[in-house]
Design an enzyme around this catalytic site. Structure first.
Site, short mmCIF file in Angstrom:
data_model
loop_
_atom_site.label_atom_id
_atom_site.label_comp_id
_atom_site.label_asym_id
_atom_site.label_seq_id
_atom_site.Cartn_x
_atom_site.Cartn_y
_atom_site.Cartn_z
N GLY A 153 73.83 63.05 72.33
CA GLY A 153 73.06 62.82 71.11
C GLY A 153 73.96 62.40 69.97
O GLY A 153 75.05 62.95 69.79
N LEU A 196 71.93 63.03 63.48
CA LEU A 196 72.73 63.72 62.47
C LEU A 196 73.48 64.90 63.06
O LEU A 196 74.63 65.15 62.70
CB LEU A 196 71.83 64.16 61.32
N GLY A 241 74.34 65.50 66.42
CA GLY A 241 75.35 65.11 67.41
C GLY A 241 76.43 64.22 66.82
O GLY A 241 77.62 64.35 67.16
N ARG A 247 54.06 72.78 54.39
CA ARG A 247 53.35 71.83 55.25
C ARG A 247 52.24 72.46 56.08
O ARG A 247 51.19 71.85 56.27
CB ARG A 247 54.36 71.18 56.20
N HIS A 256 54.96 66.28 63.83
CA HIS A 256 56.13 65.73 63.13
C HIS A 256 57.46 66.32 63.59
O HIS A 256 58.48 65.64 63.60
CB HIS A 256 55.94 66.00 61.64
N GLU A 263 67.72 69.62 65.96
CA GLU A 263 66.32 69.92 66.29
C GLU A 263 66.18 70.45 67.72
O GLU A 263 65.19 71.11 68.05
CB GLU A 263 65.45 68.66 66.07
N LEU A 269 67.37 68.04 58.12
CA LEU A 269 68.63 67.31 57.91
C LEU A 269 69.72 68.32 57.53
O LEU A 269 70.86 68.23 57.98
CB LEU A 269 68.46 66.27 56.80
C1 LIG Z 1 59.52 60.07 60.15
C2 LIG Z 1 60.37 61.28 59.95
C3 LIG Z 1 60.89 61.58 58.71
C4 LIG Z 1 61.67 62.72 58.51
N1 LIG Z 1 62.16 62.99 57.26
C5 LIG Z 1 62.92 64.10 57.08
C6 LIG Z 1 63.45 64.41 55.79
O1 LIG Z 1 63.24 63.71 54.82
N2 LIG Z 1 64.20 65.52 55.66
C7 LIG Z 1 64.47 66.36 56.71
O2 LIG Z 1 65.18 67.35 56.54
N3 LIG Z 1 64.00 66.07 57.95
C8 LIG Z 1 63.24 64.98 58.15
N4 LIG Z 1 62.74 64.70 59.40
C9 LIG Z 1 63.19 65.49 60.55
C10 LIG Z 1 64.58 65.01 60.97
O3 LIG Z 1 64.68 63.62 60.83
C11 LIG Z 1 64.94 65.37 62.40
O4 LIG Z 1 64.61 66.69 62.66
C12 LIG Z 1 66.43 65.20 62.63
O5 LIG Z 1 66.84 63.92 62.20
C13 LIG Z 1 66.80 65.44 64.07
O6 LIG Z 1 68.16 65.17 64.21
P1 LIG Z 1 68.92 65.45 65.56
O7 LIG Z 1 70.32 64.99 65.36
O8 LIG Z 1 68.71 66.86 65.96
O9 LIG Z 1 68.18 64.55 66.66
P2 LIG Z 1 67.88 62.97 66.72
O10 LIG Z 1 68.17 62.25 65.47
O11 LIG Z 1 66.51 62.87 67.29
O12 LIG Z 1 68.92 62.44 67.78
C14 LIG Z 1 68.78 62.70 69.15
C15 LIG Z 1 69.91 62.02 69.87
O13 LIG Z 1 69.94 62.48 71.21
C16 LIG Z 1 70.03 61.40 72.11
N5 LIG Z 1 69.41 61.82 73.35
C17 LIG Z 1 68.24 62.52 73.52
N6 LIG Z 1 68.03 62.77 74.81
C18 LIG Z 1 69.05 62.22 75.48
C19 LIG Z 1 69.39 62.13 76.85
N7 LIG Z 1 68.63 62.70 77.80
N8 LIG Z 1 70.52 61.48 77.18
C20 LIG Z 1 71.32 60.89 76.25
N9 LIG Z 1 71.04 60.97 74.93
C21 LIG Z 1 69.93 61.61 74.56
C22 LIG Z 1 69.36 60.25 71.41
O14 LIG Z 1 69.83 59.03 71.93
C23 LIG Z 1 69.81 60.50 69.96
O15 LIG Z 1 71.09 59.94 69.77
C24 LIG Z 1 61.93 63.58 59.60
C25 LIG Z 1 61.41 63.30 60.86
C26 LIG Z 1 60.60 62.17 61.03
C27 LIG Z 1 59.97 61.96 62.35
#
Ligand SMILES: Cc1cc2nc3c(=O)[nH]c(=O)nc-3n(C[C@H](O)[C@H](O)[C@H](O)COP(=O)(O)OP(=O)(O)OC[C@H]3O[C@@H](n4cnc5c(N)ncnc54)[C@H](O)[C@@H]3O)c2cc1C
Length: 645
Positions: free
Chosen positions: A48, A51, A53, A338, A409, A433, A449
């Site tokens: 991943g 943000l 990873g 929310r 969401h 997440e 975030l």
């Molecule tokens: C439209 C929208 C707006 C948002 N706005 C906000 C906001 O304003 N403020 C806030 O705090 N939160 C917000 N959120 C929530 C927030 O964006 C997410 O919770 C957060 O960005 C998740 O980050 P993450 O790094 O955990 O995962 P992600 O950004 O989902 O990254 C997941 C990573 O894992 C990789 N991956 C997944 N499975 C595999 C696999 N099997 N093999 C290889 N790679 C894999 C993907 O390629 C990706 O690189 C929003 C969410 C949405 C949907």
């Protein structure tokens, strides 16, 4: 047949006790260190590049570890985090409006409806201030006030302004910061990047997570990779509902594969339904669009007073409008959390007062803000969101109120981790997440975030040392029984999916599954509905394995095959979500059980019975999972009926 069985309790043994203010400092001091020369001998796989990873991989490499990073997109910066809009919380108190680390902690524990761990949430609030400094130093262009200081706005569930933002593109700017830090380490040779590779299995050797099986999404080649530790930063699973605000690719496979290998899955039923999304417009749709919660700073939510009033909004006089959030929750008004705003929208629509096609919408009106601040000020704050809305709906929100409706969401549930962000499988760490750790039953806006970056930049790089200090671990051989079995499992599954050769598309199954989940495990759940959902999910899963059609082969770019594997895992997850929702016979945050509500329709918790994290153990597809409870203790913020009135 029992739908689940009871197991032993699970405990977070990594969490220090004593005064909450110094727990994190004491954990960092107590954790073992790895000296810089030894770090070069240790390898970490990070799945991943969002943000969580991206920040983790960059920081671990900067610290001297050898990192191998994976994502399924063509570039790490296309991770779903790029879509985040509204902002990121931090207890900087720049506004001098009464904010503090303690208040952010308090708001978040209460906002999560007293179903999160106090220690984790306090640490999150402490670390929040460092995140802003880190990102500013990287050049993230946060919005500034006229005098040059960083600007803040409010999000739901708080009465202070603590949300830092970059117009409606905060995730994009933050991810570019993390991505450039990651790219620097790639260029320095400390991170080996594998884009367009999907992790399809976790390799566990002698009880420790030691590697992954991946598929090259372009050539179809299956390979294995071994390391001293594996970090999952694979995001949330909201797409189990088919329609959600998540990017189309978001899925549960990485977490689910780890769950099948023994990692506990915590609170799977806690789903966040976001109140301000563009309403569904028809059956052709494959995704929903979020309108950031920041809009509730200036937009006023209303519906007509009378049911069945189909006049255009401009023709409905002030006296015949119901600004229901301001009316029911005068202290927080449009900025209630929310879960509360979503349910209130559903209630007014159920009363027949919804607007737009099918009556599934409420207005979000900027007329007052435009009159008060001027159109250009509103444009400066929300311009890109207004433009996006107009492009999708064909309506100009500067003139006609936006129409919004709740949509799936975010998922608060995820793999169970301790205070060190380590799962119950030694060597498997989970961040962002993908874990369950900080939000309880409801996430306050702008907190995901914060959590992802806290985990990646600050928490994991400190806690993982404690585990790695015992490494390097013995080299893993490709002929090890566990490796051979993991690889064979991946190959067999691909063969099975390709050989069904049925007559239904993957998407048709996914859409039907999503419909079941939205209907029975969505905004409102009942015992009867959840039991029905479990049997519907089971029979649809069986049908999937006999009727799905996956064209093409495994030795090529094959997006149908990718989707089929993800949907197969969604089926198993969906069943667990329903079981979790069924066993939790209380309402809390995003989990609203119709049988458990106060006389005025608010969520009614049962702290005496359910003040715990539900951590589930996998026992086989279709077999009853085992429930392990982690008791939650509240020494600082005492559970009370949440009131935003
Ligand atoms: C439209 C929208 C707006 C948002 N706005 C906000 C906001 O304003 N403020 C806030 O705090 N939160 C917000 N959120 C929530 C927030 O964006 C997410 O919770 C957060 O960005 C998740 O980050 P993450 O790094 O955990 O995962 P992600 O950004 O989902 O990254 C997941 C990573 O894992 C990789 N991956 C997944 N499975 C595999 C696999 N099997 N093999 C290889 N790679 C894999 C993907 O390629 C990706 O690189 C929003 C969410 C949405 C949907």
């Amino acid at each position: 047949m029992n739908l689940w069985t009871e197991g032993d309790p699970v405990a977070d043994t990594a969490a220090p006790d004593g005064p909450i203010e110094t727990r994190w400092e004491r954990r960092q001091f107590g954790a073992k260190l790895v000296n810089p020369a030894n770090r070069r001998k240790l390898t970490i796989i990070v799945v991943g590049t969002g943000l969580a990873g991206g920040s983790a991989a960059a920081t671990l490499a900067e610290a001297g570890y050898r990192v191998r990073s994976y994502c399924y997109q063509d570039s790490p910066r296309r991770a779903h985090s790029i879509a985040a809009q509204g902002g990121i919380n931090a207890a900087k108190n720049y506004r001098n409006d009464g904010d503090s680390v303690y208040r952010l902690f308090y708001d978040t524990v209460k906002g999560g409806d007293f179903r999160a761990r106090e220690s984790n949430v306090y640490r999150l609030a402490q670390v929040s201030v460092n995140i802003i400094d880190q990102c500013v130093a990287q050049g993230v262009p946060f919005a500034r006030e006229y005098g040059g200081l960083l600007d803040n706005r409010s999000f739901g569930g708080t009465q202070v302004s603590r949300t830092f933002y970059a117009r409606g593109q905060t995730g994009q700017q933050l991810l570019l910061g993390a991505y450039q830090a990651l790219e620097r380490q790639i260029a320095a040779g400390n991170v080996e990047m594998h884009a367009r590779h999907e992790m399809l299995e976790l390799i566990v050797v002698d009880g420790r997570a030691r590697g992954i099986v991946v598929r090259d999404l372009v050539t179809g080649e299956i390979t294995t990779d071994f390391a001293d530790a594996v970090v999952l930063a694979s995001g949330g699973y909201g797409n189990v509902f088919f329609l959600s605000t998540n990017a189309k690719g978001c899925n549960v496979t990485a977490s689910w594969r780890a769950h099948r290998q023994g990692a506990l899955f915590a609170n799977p039923c806690y789903t966040q339904i976001h109140p301000t999304c563009i309403p569904e417009s028809g059956t052709h749709q494959s995704k929903l669009t979020l309108m950031s919660e920041s809009l509730r700073n200036d937009g006023r939510v209303w519906v007509p007073v009378e049911a069945g009033d189909h006049r255009a909004p401009a023709d409905i006089p002030e006296a015949e409008r119901d600004y229901y959030l301001e009316r029911i929750y005068p202290s927080f008004g449009n900025l209630v959390p929310r879960d509360i705003a979503s349910r209130a929208a559903k209630n007014v629509c159920d009363e027949g007062r919804g607007v737009g096609p099918g009556g599934l919408g409420v207005y979000l009106d900027f007329a007052d803000a435009i009159a008060r601040l001027g159109r250009s000020a509103v444009e400066a704050k929300y311009g890109n969101l207004f433009e996006m809305y107009e492009r999708i709906t064909g309506e100009d929100p500067y003139v006609t109120p936006m129409r919004i409706y709740p949509a799936v969401h975010y998922t608060m549930g995820g793999l169970w981790v301790d205070y060190d962000l380590q799962s119950n499988l030694p060597g498997l760490f989970v961040v962002g997440e993908a874990n369950f750790s900080d939000h309880g039953a409801n996430r306050l806006g702008a907190s995901a975030l914060m959590q992802g970056l806290a985990d990646g930049y600050f928490v994991l790089p400190n806690t993982i040392n404690d585990y790695l200090a015992a490494g390097p671990f013995p080299a893993v051989s490709s002929s090890d029984e566990a490796v051979v079995a993991a690889r064979a499992a991946v190959e067999n599954r691909i063969t099975s999916l390709l050989s069904v050769n049925g007559d239904r598309t993957v998407d048709s199954f996914h859409r039907e599954l999503g419909h079941i989940m939205w209907e029975y495990c969505g905004m409102e759940r009942t015992e009867e509905g959840l039991r029905k959902a479990i049997s519907l999910v089971r029979s649809l899963r069986e049908e999937f394995w006999t009727r799905v059609k996956v064209p093409g082969t495994g030795e090529q770019l094959n997006q149908n095959l990718e989707r089929a594997g993800r949907v197969a895992d969604f089926f198993e997850l969906a069943e667990l979500m329903c079981v979790d929702a069924l066993h939790r016979a209380e309402s809390c945050g995003g989990h609203f059980r119709a049988e458990s509500q106060t006389p005025d329709g608010e969520a009614l918790r049962h702290d005496d019975q359910f003040s715990y994290v539900a951590a589930w153990e996998f026992t086989g597809t279709g077999e009853p999972p085992v429930l392990h409870r982690e008791t939650l203790e509240f020494q600082y913020v005492h559970p009370s009926q949440r009131s935003y009135k």
